[in-house]
Write an enzyme that holds these catalytic residues in place. Structure first.
Site, PDB file in Angstrom:
ATOM      1  N   CYS A 124       0.845  -1.185   0.000  1.00 18.28           N
ATOM      2  CA  CYS A 124       0.000   0.000   0.000  1.00 18.28           C
ATOM      3  C   CYS A 124       0.886   1.242   0.000  1.00 18.28           C
ATOM      4  O   CYS A 124       2.078   1.182   0.249  1.00 18.28           O
ATOM      5  CB  CYS A 124      -0.905   0.001   1.220  1.00 18.28           C
ATOM      6  SG  CYS A 124      -1.827  -1.522   1.464  1.00 18.28           S
ATOM      7  N   ARG A 131       2.604   0.727  -6.971  1.00 14.33           N
ATOM      8  CA  ARG A 131       2.672  -0.309  -5.946  1.00 14.33           C
ATOM      9  C   ARG A 131       1.476  -1.265  -6.008  1.00 14.33           C
ATOM     10  O   ARG A 131       1.503  -2.328  -5.407  1.00 14.33           O
ATOM     11  CB  ARG A 131       2.743   0.340  -4.562  1.00 14.33           C
ATOM     12  CG  ARG A 131       4.002   1.148  -4.351  1.00 14.33           C
ATOM     13  CD  ARG A 131       3.959   1.925  -3.060  1.00 14.33           C
ATOM     14  NE  ARG A 131       4.115   1.074  -1.899  1.00 14.33           N
ATOM     15  CZ  ARG A 131       5.266   0.810  -1.309  1.00 14.33           C
ATOM     16  NH1 ARG A 131       6.380   1.306  -1.804  1.00 14.33           N
ATOM     17  NH2 ARG A 131       5.336   0.057  -0.246  1.00 14.33           N
ATOM     18  N   TRP A 185      -4.309  -1.918  -0.758  1.00 18.66           N
ATOM     19  CA  TRP A 185      -4.414  -3.206  -1.448  1.00 18.66           C
ATOM     20  C   TRP A 185      -5.037  -4.167  -0.450  1.00 18.66           C
ATOM     21  O   TRP A 185      -4.473  -4.424   0.604  1.00 18.66           O
ATOM     22  CB  TRP A 185      -3.034  -3.673  -1.900  1.00 18.66           C
ATOM     23  CG  TRP A 185      -3.041  -4.891  -2.766  1.00 18.66           C
ATOM     24  CD1 TRP A 185      -3.333  -4.952  -4.093  1.00 18.66           C
ATOM     25  CD2 TRP A 185      -2.706  -6.222  -2.367  1.00 18.66           C
ATOM     26  NE1 TRP A 185      -3.215  -6.246  -4.545  1.00 18.66           N
ATOM     27  CE2 TRP A 185      -2.817  -7.055  -3.513  1.00 18.66           C
ATOM     28  CE3 TRP A 185      -2.309  -6.808  -1.163  1.00 18.66           C
ATOM     29  CZ2 TRP A 185      -2.564  -8.417  -3.485  1.00 18.66           C
ATOM     30  CZ3 TRP A 185      -2.068  -8.170  -1.134  1.00 18.66           C
ATOM     31  CH2 TRP A 185      -2.190  -8.955  -2.287  1.00 18.66           C
ATOM     32  N   ASN A 236       0.067   0.443   6.625  1.00 17.74           N
ATOM     33  CA  ASN A 236       0.505  -0.642   5.751  1.00 17.74           C
ATOM     34  C   ASN A 236       0.914  -1.819   6.623  1.00 17.74           C
ATOM     35  O   ASN A 236       1.589  -1.631   7.636  1.00 17.74           O
ATOM     36  CB  ASN A 236       1.721  -0.223   4.907  1.00 17.74           C
ATOM     37  CG  ASN A 236       1.381   0.781   3.841  1.00 17.74           C
ATOM     38  OD1 ASN A 236       0.216   1.062   3.589  1.00 17.74           O
ATOM     39  ND2 ASN A 236       2.397   1.338   3.212  1.00 17.74           N
ATOM     40  N   GLY A 237       0.546  -3.036   6.216  1.00 16.27           N
ATOM     41  CA  GLY A 237       0.937  -4.211   6.984  1.00 16.27           C
ATOM     42  C   GLY A 237      -0.269  -4.956   7.520  1.00 16.27           C
ATOM     43  O   GLY A 237      -1.380  -4.843   6.992  1.00 16.27           O
ATOM     44  N   GLU A 287      10.699 -17.873 -15.508  1.00 12.94           N
ATOM     45  CA  GLU A 287      10.520 -16.423 -15.440  1.00 12.94           C
ATOM     46  C   GLU A 287       9.719 -15.913 -16.637  1.00 12.94           C
ATOM     47  O   GLU A 287       8.860 -15.030 -16.495  1.00 12.94           O
ATOM     48  CB  GLU A 287      11.881 -15.734 -15.373  1.00 12.94           C
ATOM     49  CG  GLU A 287      11.842 -14.220 -15.430  1.00 12.94           C
ATOM     50  CD  GLU A 287      11.069 -13.563 -14.300  1.00 12.94           C
ATOM     51  OE1 GLU A 287      10.750 -12.370 -14.406  1.00 12.94           O
ATOM     52  OE2 GLU A 287      10.752 -14.253 -13.293  1.00 12.94           O
ATOM     53  N   LYS A 318       6.127 -13.835 -16.385  1.00  9.66           N
ATOM     54  CA  LYS A 318       5.878 -12.527 -16.988  1.00  9.66           C
ATOM     55  C   LYS A 318       4.597 -12.537 -17.812  1.00  9.66           C
ATOM     56  O   LYS A 318       3.803 -11.606 -17.764  1.00  9.66           O
ATOM     57  CB  LYS A 318       7.065 -12.123 -17.879  1.00  9.66           C
ATOM     58  CG  LYS A 318       8.260 -11.650 -17.117  1.00  9.66           C
ATOM     59  CD  LYS A 318       7.982 -10.316 -16.429  1.00  9.66           C
ATOM     60  CE  LYS A 318       8.826 -10.135 -15.203  1.00  9.66           C
ATOM     61  NZ  LYS A 318       8.485 -10.967 -14.058  1.00  9.66           N
ATOM     62  N   GLU A 342       1.604 -12.624 -15.461  1.00 11.34           N
ATOM     63  CA  GLU A 342       1.430 -11.404 -14.677  1.00 11.34           C
ATOM     64  C   GLU A 342       0.705 -10.309 -15.441  1.00 11.34           C
ATOM     65  O   GLU A 342      -0.187  -9.647 -14.895  1.00 11.34           O
ATOM     66  CB  GLU A 342       2.802 -10.860 -14.241  1.00 11.34           C
ATOM     67  CG  GLU A 342       3.436 -11.573 -13.080  1.00 11.34           C
ATOM     68  CD  GLU A 342       4.776 -10.976 -12.734  1.00 11.34           C
ATOM     69  OE1 GLU A 342       5.014 -10.720 -11.542  1.00 11.34           O
ATOM     70  OE2 GLU A 342       5.591 -10.750 -13.642  1.00 11.34           O
ATOM     71  N   HIS A 393       6.186 -37.219 -18.881  1.00 17.53           N
ATOM     72  CA  HIS A 393       5.642 -37.638 -17.590  1.00 17.53           C
ATOM     73  C   HIS A 393       4.347 -36.891 -17.251  1.00 17.53           C
ATOM     74  O   HIS A 393       4.053 -36.658 -16.086  1.00 17.53           O
ATOM     75  CB  HIS A 393       6.694 -37.431 -16.501  1.00 17.53           C
ATOM     76  CG  HIS A 393       7.936 -38.237 -16.738  1.00 17.53           C
ATOM     77  ND1 HIS A 393       8.016 -39.586 -16.483  1.00 17.53           N
ATOM     78  CD2 HIS A 393       9.132 -37.869 -17.259  1.00 17.53           C
ATOM     79  CE1 HIS A 393       9.224 -40.017 -16.813  1.00 17.53           C
ATOM     80  NE2 HIS A 393       9.918 -38.996 -17.290  1.00 17.53           N
ATOM     81  N   LYS A 429       3.481  -4.192  -6.348  1.00 20.91           N
ATOM     82  CA  LYS A 429       4.915  -4.173  -6.604  1.00 20.91           C
ATOM     83  C   LYS A 429       5.710  -4.727  -5.434  1.00 20.91           C
ATOM     84  O   LYS A 429       6.576  -5.575  -5.600  1.00 20.91           O
ATOM     85  CB  LYS A 429       5.371  -2.741  -6.908  1.00 20.91           C
ATOM     86  CG  LYS A 429       6.865  -2.608  -7.196  1.00 20.91           C
ATOM     87  CD  LYS A 429       7.250  -3.379  -8.447  1.00 20.91           C
ATOM     88  CE  LYS A 429       8.703  -3.212  -8.807  1.00 20.91           C
ATOM     89  NZ  LYS A 429       9.096  -4.061  -9.934  1.00 20.91           N
TER      90      LYS A 429
END
Length: 609
Positions: free
Chosen positions: A2, A27, A74, A100-101, A482, A486, A489, A505, A604
């Site tokens: 946040c 963020r 958030w 925040n938290g 990675e 991407k 996301e 497999h 973020k």
């Protein structure tokens, strides 16, 4: 995750609060709000959605006053809504807080406060803090805040306002970032430097447990015991333009193109003047120090975790030390075998990733030596670790990490060479060869970025597929992970990466006609094996886009399209092959009309568990 801002001075607070919050939009958030003291009471305005919705709501009646706080939320406790948005107040409206938290014991506190007659409006844990302050207030604002801090448990950055004390804000932190900007007749509070960089470069960075009383012309900082703390001013040395798009359509694209410079900056001052060895003045390790360790852990989340997988390969291959890589959110809950003979390496772009910070603290408690790889000077992880290596990638605004990843790979490679020299696991001429190859990487990334038209074409052609698969072996598999992340996301395409040798497999059951498969084939040691795996997916009528080193003409015989990157040592090529995967994800997201810089549901800097 946040965003927090605060202002006290002679100018209108709302102007800065909205401006500062706009600099923190990267963020990730779902609602926004501000609170301003107007001379009689504290007026709170907040709403769900983007900051633009808040601006529209108050455009004809902007709160007036010279002290205030703001927040972008958030959601963690309670769904995104107007009532759950910050700031939060007590029953009377005299006490206002942004946070925040997570307040871990909020439920027990809430139940006790309800029994005493407090009426709650939201589902959040944060509102408990405002009501608790109302409950314990004894006329002394500072001491009442200290009593609140004694009663709450969890991680937090908090900023408090009180109607009875309209000349000051009080802020404090535990495990979440908070900075104070120093102005002339005005002072600022923010959860991140971009919020205040247009107003000041002079800052105080708060440490855990510190509490600051911020007035327009004075700042007093104390520790948990109430003792005065003398802080050193931290001068921000990057400019406001670094946080702007610089002519690119999105921050992500800008940051992809910043990778040559970011990589060059990360290498700067870490290569000896003769260009033949790695110098890490931050560490000053010796053979006795390294030989004390029987194991290295690399712990991280998301993209940083994927960098750690490559880092494991580098350290084991070059320095011959066993390495285990773990997801930070799992690491501390499985009673890991960590002691004084363990070196823990944590990786975090922001230096504030909650799970990674918790893993670091737990490992230190068990006696491990700790090393942080991070991008943010003064971040929580940087301060907590025994030693720190900074990537110097510069501000990364887009939620999807790009230049942070490549600079982490560079730093891991340099660290592995540094360790190899100390341990004597590589001859000097081989180290010199790797250092020479390393210095070519920035120009090779630039070359990779010089022609993106084929990637744009592939993205338009396959961007509306709902499933994409990535395959590779050895380091190619680590990079494939990675690349798939991407794509997930920012384009919201279901993408999965698989070790190519595992196709038989189970994964081949998912390969059907027309499904795109991104096949990385750059590792010479397993090249023929990879070709065999590519033939397996082509036999099921997949459309295959191959990633290969320049000069590889063999791969073209087995795939539908090829993207070439400059030829280099197979250990260094992951730093190049990830670039077209970043671009492919970016242009796929553009094709689908997605919000590239602010993908849905993501943030973020993840500062909650």
């Amino acid at each position: 995750m946040c965003g927090i801002v605060g202002y006290v001075g002679d100018r209108q607070a709302a102007e800065f609060l909205l401006e500062g919050l706009s600099k923190l939009e990267y963020r990730g958030y779902d609602s926004a709000g501000i609170a301003v003291y107007n001379g009689e009471n504290i007026r709170v305005e907040k709403c769900v959605g983007r900051l633009a919705a808040l601006r529209e709501k108050i455009k004809d009646d902007v709160p007036q006053g010279t002290i205030g706080i703001g927040h972008t939320r958030w959601a963690t406790h309670g769904r995104p809504s107007d009532v759950n948005a910050h700031p939060h107040t007590d029953c009377s409206g005299d006490f206002v807080v942004v946070h925040n938290g997570i307040i871990e014991n909020y439920l027990a506190l809430k139940e006790a406060l309800i029994e005493k007659g407090h009426v709650f409006k939201s589902e959040t844990d944060t509102e408990v803090v405002a009501h608790l302050l109302e409950e314990v207030y004894n006329g002394d604002f500072e001491e009442s805040v200290r009593e609140v801090l004694r009663r709450i448990e969890g991680s937090y950055s908090l900023v408090f306002m009180c109607r009875q004390h309209p000349d000051r804000l009080i802020c404090t932190k535990q495990d979440n970032p908070l900075v104070i900007g120093l102005g002339d007749g005005e002072n600022f509070i923010a959860s991140d430097i971009p919020a205040i960089i247009n107003r000041t470069r002079r800052t105080y960075i708060l440490n855990d447990g510190e509490m600051a009383v911020v007035k327009k012309d004075a700042i007093e900082i104390t520790n948990r015991k109430g003792e005065l703390v003398t802080k050193k001013v931290f001068e921000v040395n990057w400019n406001a333009e670094a946080a702007e798009k610089g002519g690119f359509e999105h921050f992500m694209l800008k940051e992809i193109h910043e990778q040559p410079k970011a990589v060059r900056d990360t290498m700067s001052q870490r290569i000896a003047k003769d260009g033949k060895r790695i110098v890490m003045s931050e560490l000053k390790w010796n053979a006795d120090f390294l030989n004390n360790f029987n194991k290295v852990y690399i712990v991280a989340c998301g993209t940083a975790y994927h960098a750690g997988l490559v880092g494991k390969f580098y350290i084991e291959k070059l320095a011959r030390i066993p390495v285990e890589v773990d997801v930070a959110s799992e690491f501390r809950y499985r009673d890991p075998i960590v002691d004084e003979n363990t070196l823990l390496i944590v990786v975090s772009q922001s230096g504030e990733t909650s799970d990674t910070l918790a893993a670091l603290k737990e490992s230190k408690r068990r006696g491990a030596q700790t090393l942080a790889l991070t991008n943010v000077v003064g971040s929580s992880i940087a301060r907590e670790a025994d030693q720190v290596l900074y990537t110097w990638a510069g501000p990364e605004i887009a939620v999807a990490s790009t230049k942070a990843y490549t600079t982490q790979l560079i730093l891991f490679f340099m660290l592995a060479l540094y360790m190899a020299e100390i341990k004597g696991t590589l001859p000097d001429d081989e180290i010199a060869h790797f250092v020479s190859m390393l210095q070519q990487v920035p120009a090779q990334i630039s070359e990779t970025l010089s022609d993106v038209e084929p990637i744009k074409t592939f993205a338009k052609q396959y961007g509306f597929n709902e499933d994409v698969f990535y395959i590779g072996r050895s380091l190619d598999y680590d990079v494939a992970l990675e690349g798939a992340l991407k794509l997930k996301e920012i384009s919201y395409i279901h993408a999965e990466a698989y070790a190519a040798g595992e196709l038989k497999h189970g994964t081949l059951a998912l390969i059907v006609e027309g499904v795109p498969v991104i096949a990385l084939a750059t590792q010479k040691s397993v090249y023929e094996k990879t070709l065999s795996n590519i033939k397996e997916v082509k036999a099921r009528d997949a459309v295959v886009i191959g990633i290969a080193a320049a000069g590889d003409e063999e791969l073209e015989k087995y795939v539908d399209h090829v993207i070439h990157v400059p030829e280099t040592d197979e250990l260094l090529i992951p730093i190049l092959t990830v670039v077209p995967l970043q671009l492919l994800a970016y242009y796929a997201a553009i094709t689908r009309g997605c919000d590239v810089d602010k993908p849905r549901n993501l943030a973020k800097s993840v500062t909650v568990e």
